[in-house]
Design an enzyme around this catalytic site. Structure first.
Site, PDB file in Angstrom:
ATOM      1  CB  THR A 114      -0.895  -0.116   1.163  1.00 17.72           C
ATOM      2  OG1 THR A 114      -1.646  -1.343   1.198  1.00 17.72           O
ATOM      3  CG2 THR A 114      -1.929   1.160   1.216  1.00 17.72           C
ATOM      4  CG  ASP A 115       3.604   2.546   3.278  1.00 21.71           C
ATOM      5  OD1 ASP A 115       2.733   3.294   3.301  1.00 21.71           O
ATOM      6  OD2 ASP A 115       4.320   1.909   4.127  1.00 21.71           O
ATOM      7  CG  LEU A 116       6.266  -0.472  -1.922  1.00 19.37           C
ATOM      8  CD1 LEU A 116       6.542  -2.045  -2.284  1.00 19.37           C
ATOM      9  CD2 LEU A 116       7.270   0.200  -1.695  1.00 19.37           C
TER      10      LEU A 116
END
Length: 394
Positions: A179-181
């Site tokens: 999700t961060d990426l």
């Protein structure tokens, strides 16, 4: 260097992964990315170890491997945003910047006069990208958000893991902070779009990105299976909700992926496996039929694949164009000849270790270059250099 974003100045005030991932990609593309860190401590991920980067004597340094993942190509300065003198420096840098990246809590920078409204008057061409867990508006906007909890709240963990009733059943997160990426990638796209629009309007703008929004978006076909088809997806282990057979299977010496994408590929597999009659069976001849009889056809395929080794199946199926592959460990990935040929393992000079080995960038331009020359920086390594370049230069 002939990099696409050469000449652009990015002030990266983000921490952890989503924002730094966007900053690293902009640096790879040629932007001058200056990372603003806390004096004495730096980005939180500098301490997210072990493992830590080792010096020339094999001793641990102060920088964790995690930090190395998202800060290649940047220059580091240390400024305390709570101190008026350092706030003044950030204001001066912001006047020179094309882009600011930040991932403080909603309103976190406003009290220090470092929010978009406070900076745009002196630099109306500024593109300012804020990344938060839930966005700048809405009932959850004041909540903190980390990748793991967003994977759960955003539905990803409800479709990841073994199905109920199977050994090891239960929701699972993905093995990296996807999700961060994904949010970092969306941020990069949004920033470049705003810069392109700026060429027409002459104005910068504010970008509001939320991890929760991104996670909902990247549910992709699983989301539309629900929104269009009314089907709430469930955990299916390694199986695919819309294609059969498309999953991991045991072989005589391990496991492999069989990723049959159409009926022609299924027919080729059946012929290669010595069971051509399976492709003619009305229960299995088409993908919708195979989905309807998923349990039976997967049992047939599993029995066939278990009779031979992974490599034997790869040698048999790859020349026929039947998609398949091994399940590699990370060390196998970064010794794979294709990965090495494509430049996905890079050696960069580092002032403490001599060199550091990092994953490469998957973008390959026909004319332009990438900037993959500078290792992730030591804390405040470029303090005086950046001040000179940005504030005393052109």
């Amino acid at each position: 260097m002939n990099t696409p974003l050469h000449g652009l100045k990015v002030l990266d005030m983000s921490r952890i992964l989503a924002g730094p991932w966007a900053g690293q990609l902009l640096a790879d593309l040629g932007a001058d990315v200056v990372k603003v860190e806390r004096p004495g401590a730096g980005d939180d991920t500098r301490h997210w170890g072990p493992p830590y980067l080792k010096d020339r004597n094999g001793e641990d340094t102060e920088d964790a491997a995690y930090f190395m993942a998202a800060n290649r190509g940047k220059r580091s300065i240390a400024l305390d945003i709570t101190q008026p003198d350092d706030q003044k420096i950030i204001h001066q840098l912001a006047q020179k910047a094309d882009v600011i990246l930040e991932n403080y809590k909603v309103g976190g920078l406003k009290k220090y006069g470092l929010d978009y409204d406070a900076l745009k008057s002196a630099n109306p061409r500024l593109v300012y990208c804020s990344i938060t867990g839930f966005g700048q508006t809405g009932p959850y906007s004041q909540r903190a958000g980390y990748d793991f909890m967003i994977q759960g709240m955003g539905g990803l963990m409800s479709i990841t893991g073994e199905p109920d009733g199977m050994p090891g059943a239960g929701p699972q997160k993905v093995g990296v902070a996807v999700t961060d990426l994904f949010t970092g990638l969306y941020a990069t796209i949004a920033i470049q779009s705003a810069l392109l629009e700026r060429e027409r309007s002459g104005q910068g703008q504010y970008i509001d990105l939320a991890l929760f929004d991104v996670q909902a978006a990247v549910l992709a076909n699983q989301a539309t299976n629900y929104l269009v088809g009314g089907i709430t997806p469930k955990r299916m282990g390694n199986a695919h909700p819309n294609i059969v057979p498309y999953q991991a299977f045991a072989t005589a010496d391990g496991h492999m992926i069989l990723a049959v994408g159409n009926d022609g590929q299924f027919k080729k597999f059946c012929q290669a496996a010595g069971k051509p009659e399976l492709a003619d069976d009305p229960r299995y001849a088409t993908n919708p039929a195979r989905i309807a009889h998923r349990e039976h056809i997967c049992a047939e395929v599993a029995a066939l694949l278990a009779a031979n080794t992974t490599q034997a199946w790869l040698d048999l199926l790859e020349p026929l164009g039947v998609p398949c592959g091994p399940i590699n460990s990370v060390d196998q990935v970064f010794s794979d000849p294709q990965i090495l040929h494509r430049g996905m393992r890079v050696e960069l000079e580092h002032p403490v270790t001599g060199t550091v080995t990092l994953p490469g960038n998957p973008i390959h331009f026909g004319r332009s270059d990438l900037n993959l020359r500078q290792a992730p920086p030591k804390l405040a390594e470029h303090q005086s250099e950046v001040i000179t370049d940005w504030l005393n230069g052109d």
